[in-house]
Design a protein around this motif. Sequence first.
Motif, PDB file in Angstrom:
ATOM      1  N   ALA A  81      36.060  44.023  48.662  1.00 34.59           N
ATOM      2  CA  ALA A  81      35.288  45.073  48.007  1.00 34.59           C
ATOM      3  C   ALA A  81      35.460  45.010  46.494  1.00 34.59           C
ATOM      4  CB  ALA A  81      35.711  46.444  48.539  1.00 34.59           C
ATOM      5  N   LEU A  82      36.689  44.796  46.040  1.00 36.89           N
ATOM      6  CA  LEU A  82      36.928  44.732  44.596  1.00 36.89           C
ATOM      7  C   LEU A  82      36.242  43.516  43.993  1.00 36.89           C
ATOM      8  CD1 LEU A  82      38.284  45.801  42.045  1.00 36.89           C
ATOM      9  CD2 LEU A  82      40.268  44.388  42.615  1.00 36.89           C
ATOM     10  N   PRO A 100      31.147  38.322  44.853  1.00 33.35           N
ATOM     11  CA  PRO A 100      31.542  38.619  46.227  1.00 33.35           C
ATOM     12  C   PRO A 100      31.931  37.409  47.064  1.00 33.35           C
ATOM     13  CG  PRO A 100      29.165  38.797  45.964  1.00 33.35           C
ATOM     14  CD  PRO A 100      29.745  38.669  44.591  1.00 33.35           C
ATOM     15  N   ASP A 101      31.480  36.224  46.675  1.00 35.95           N
ATOM     16  CA  ASP A 101      31.735  35.038  47.492  1.00 35.95           C
ATOM     17  C   ASP A 101      32.901  34.186  46.987  1.00 35.95           C
ATOM     18  OD1 ASP A 101      29.559  35.676  49.159  1.00 35.95           O
ATOM     19  OD2 ASP A 101      28.165  34.740  47.745  1.00 35.95           O
ATOM     20  N   VAL A 102      33.553  34.616  45.922  1.00 35.86           N
ATOM     21  CA  VAL A 102      34.653  33.830  45.362  1.00 35.86           C
ATOM     22  C   VAL A 102      35.964  34.235  46.039  1.00 35.86           C
ATOM     23  CG1 VAL A 102      35.959  33.273  43.281  1.00 35.86           C
ATOM     24  CG2 VAL A 102      33.484  33.578  43.156  1.00 35.86           C
ATOM     25  N   PRO A 103      36.695  33.280  46.631  1.00 33.93           N
ATOM     26  CA  PRO A 103      37.965  33.613  47.283  1.00 33.93           C
ATOM     27  C   PRO A 103      39.048  33.941  46.256  1.00 33.93           C
ATOM     28  CG  PRO A 103      37.654  31.248  47.274  1.00 33.93           C
ATOM     29  CD  PRO A 103      36.374  31.839  46.749  1.00 33.93           C
ATOM     30  N   VAL A 104      39.994  34.768  46.673  1.00 33.63           N
ATOM     31  CA  VAL A 104      41.082  35.189  45.789  1.00 33.63           C
ATOM     32  C   VAL A 104      42.370  34.487  46.187  1.00 33.63           C
ATOM     33  CG1 VAL A 104      42.390  37.135  44.877  1.00 33.63           C
ATOM     34  CG2 VAL A 104      39.989  37.446  45.521  1.00 33.63           C
ATOM     35  N   ALA A 105      42.928  33.709  45.285  1.00 33.09           N
ATOM     36  CA  ALA A 105      44.227  33.071  45.506  1.00 33.09           C
ATOM     37  C   ALA A 105      45.325  34.107  45.274  1.00 33.09           C
ATOM     38  CB  ALA A 105      44.405  31.885  44.568  1.00 33.09           C
ATOM     39  N   LEU A 106      46.314  34.116  46.162  1.00 30.83           N
ATOM     40  CA  LEU A 106      47.396  35.090  46.106  1.00 30.83           C
ATOM     41  C   LEU A 106      48.739  34.386  46.101  1.00 30.83           C
ATOM     42  CD1 LEU A 106      45.883  37.462  48.804  1.00 30.83           C
ATOM     43  CD2 LEU A 106      45.835  37.816  46.322  1.00 30.83           C
ATOM     44  N   ARG A 132      49.577  48.838  48.030  1.00 35.38           N
ATOM     45  CA  ARG A 132      49.552  48.031  46.811  1.00 35.38           C
ATOM     46  C   ARG A 132      48.119  47.922  46.307  1.00 35.38           C
ATOM     47  NH1 ARG A 132      54.110  48.951  47.510  1.00 35.38           N
ATOM     48  NH2 ARG A 132      55.909  47.549  47.584  1.00 35.38           N
ATOM     49  N   GLN A 133      47.913  48.133  45.004  1.00 29.57           N
ATOM     50  CA  GLN A 133      46.638  47.775  44.419  1.00 29.57           C
ATOM     51  C   GLN A 133      46.698  46.317  43.989  1.00 29.57           C
ATOM     52  OE1 GLN A 133      47.773  50.961  43.025  1.00 29.57           O
ATOM     53  NE2 GLN A 133      48.994  50.258  41.307  1.00 29.57           N
ATOM     54  N   ILE A 134      45.547  45.785  43.675  1.00 27.86           N
ATOM     55  CA  ILE A 134      45.477  44.387  43.249  1.00 27.86           C
ATOM     56  C   ILE A 134      44.694  44.299  41.949  1.00 27.86           C
ATOM     57  CG2 ILE A 134      43.346  43.831  44.510  1.00 27.86           C
ATOM     58  CD1 ILE A 134      44.570  41.087  45.137  1.00 27.86           C
ATOM     59  N   GLY A 135      45.166  43.434  41.071  1.00 27.72           N
ATOM     60  CA  GLY A 135      44.396  43.066  39.891  1.00 27.72           C
ATOM     61  C   GLY A 135      43.793  41.687  40.153  1.00 27.72           C
ATOM     62  N   VAL A 136      42.509  41.534  39.882  1.00 22.85           N
ATOM     63  CA  VAL A 136      41.811  40.277  40.145  1.00 22.85           C
ATOM     64  C   VAL A 136      41.102  39.819  38.884  1.00 22.85           C
ATOM     65  CG1 VAL A 136      39.892  39.226  41.412  1.00 22.85           C
ATOM     66  CG2 VAL A 136      41.488  40.707  42.608  1.00 22.85           C
ATOM     67  N   ILE A 137      41.144  38.509  38.643  1.00 16.94           N
ATOM     68  CA  ILE A 137      40.431  37.909  37.519  1.00 16.94           C
ATOM     69  C   ILE A 137      39.705  36.672  38.000  1.00 16.94           C
ATOM     70  CG2 ILE A 137      42.507  36.595  36.804  1.00 16.94           C
ATOM     71  CD1 ILE A 137      41.491  36.901  33.884  1.00 16.94           C
ATOM     72  N   VAL A 138      38.512  36.429  37.465  1.00 16.46           N
ATOM     73  CA  VAL A 138      37.709  35.275  37.831  1.00 16.46           C
ATOM     74  C   VAL A 138      36.929  34.826  36.602  1.00 16.46           C
ATOM     75  CG1 VAL A 138      35.772  36.735  38.607  1.00 16.46           C
ATOM     76  CG2 VAL A 138      35.993  34.384  39.482  1.00 16.46           C
ATOM     77  N   ARG A 139      36.682  33.547  36.518  1.00 18.58           N
ATOM     78  CA  ARG A 139      35.897  33.035  35.395  1.00 18.58           C
ATOM     79  C   ARG A 139      34.455  33.511  35.502  1.00 18.58           C
ATOM     80  NH1 ARG A 139      37.220  26.716  34.330  1.00 18.58           N
ATOM     81  NH2 ARG A 139      35.000  26.834  33.892  1.00 18.58           N
ATOM     82  N   GLU A 140      33.857  33.798  34.375  1.00 15.46           N
ATOM     83  CA  GLU A 140      32.490  34.317  34.355  1.00 15.46           C
ATOM     84  C   GLU A 140      31.497  33.293  34.933  1.00 15.46           C
ATOM     85  OE1 GLU A 140      29.439  36.628  34.285  1.00 15.46           O
ATOM     86  OE2 GLU A 140      31.391  37.358  33.670  1.00 15.46           O
ATOM     87  N   ASP A 141      31.826  31.999  34.835  1.00 13.93           N
ATOM     88  CA  ASP A 141      30.903  30.984  35.336  1.00 13.93           C
ATOM     89  C   ASP A 141      31.110  30.671  36.816  1.00 13.93           C
ATOM     90  OD1 ASP A 141      33.373  29.856  34.933  1.00 13.93           O
ATOM     91  OD2 ASP A 141      32.656  28.057  33.946  1.00 13.93           O
ATOM     92  N   ALA A 142      31.850  31.542  37.526  1.00 13.27           N
ATOM     93  CA  ALA A 142      32.073  31.326  38.955  1.00 13.27           C
ATOM     94  C   ALA A 142      30.751  31.403  39.717  1.00 13.27           C
ATOM     95  CB  ALA A 142      33.045  32.377  39.485  1.00 13.27           C
TER      96      ALA A 142
END
Length: 235
Positions: A28-29, A36-42, A225-235
């Motif tokens: 959701a975040l 929405p389609d970019v996976p989040v590495a943890l 736990r909340q999460i902070g997420v960052i992604v490149r704008e060109d994703a």
Amino acid sequence: MRYGFSTRAHGTTSDTVGQGDPVAARRALVAEIGHPDVPVALMRQVHGRTVATVGEDAGAGSAPDRRPEADGLVTTSPATALGVFVADCVPVLLSAGDAIGAVHAGRGGVALDVVGEAIEVLLADGHASADQVAAVIGPAIGPCCYEVPADMAADVVEATGLPNARARTSWGTPSLDLPGAVGDQLLARGVTRINRAGGCTRCEADTWFSHRATTMDATTFPAGRQIGVIVREDA
């Protein structure tokens, strides 16, 4: 870059702490920040100084025990977002050149300067200079509420060389200013583009997950736990 921080309204984002659907909360975040389609590495956060560089195959959906044991992640992949879990510790999101980073800076990480280590990796991987770094310090417990024994505060000051890391709570007892210390550590590395997002997690425990708040009143402030997420704008 695009970034965001989840709140209690999203539900817990941790696979191990709190009740709910953490995968849905994370998705959701990421959708809210436009990818929405970019996976989040943890990562498996351990209050250390290790910073791991990850690629497109970082395995966002992998089991927790397959994630790198680290307190910082860096990537140059436009197809990978980075996430950091917190509930009082300081989340730091970074961008420079071709690289982005996510850092978990609790008391131990601040004492070990995990943020400084992340900046070194970020600049090396992103082929950038310090004046190109943009940093966001997210919601974290503030000096107003992070009460610690006086000798613990002294130990952190000694380890970091940052006298302003020692503070006082709003009720007059010894405390630590972790967000302020992280800001000073960024400045020491030549980073001046620093923004703050969110306030004190303990003061605003109805908005953010807070370990201290849960310890005091788990009925009113359930764990999570909340999460902070960052992604490149060109994703």
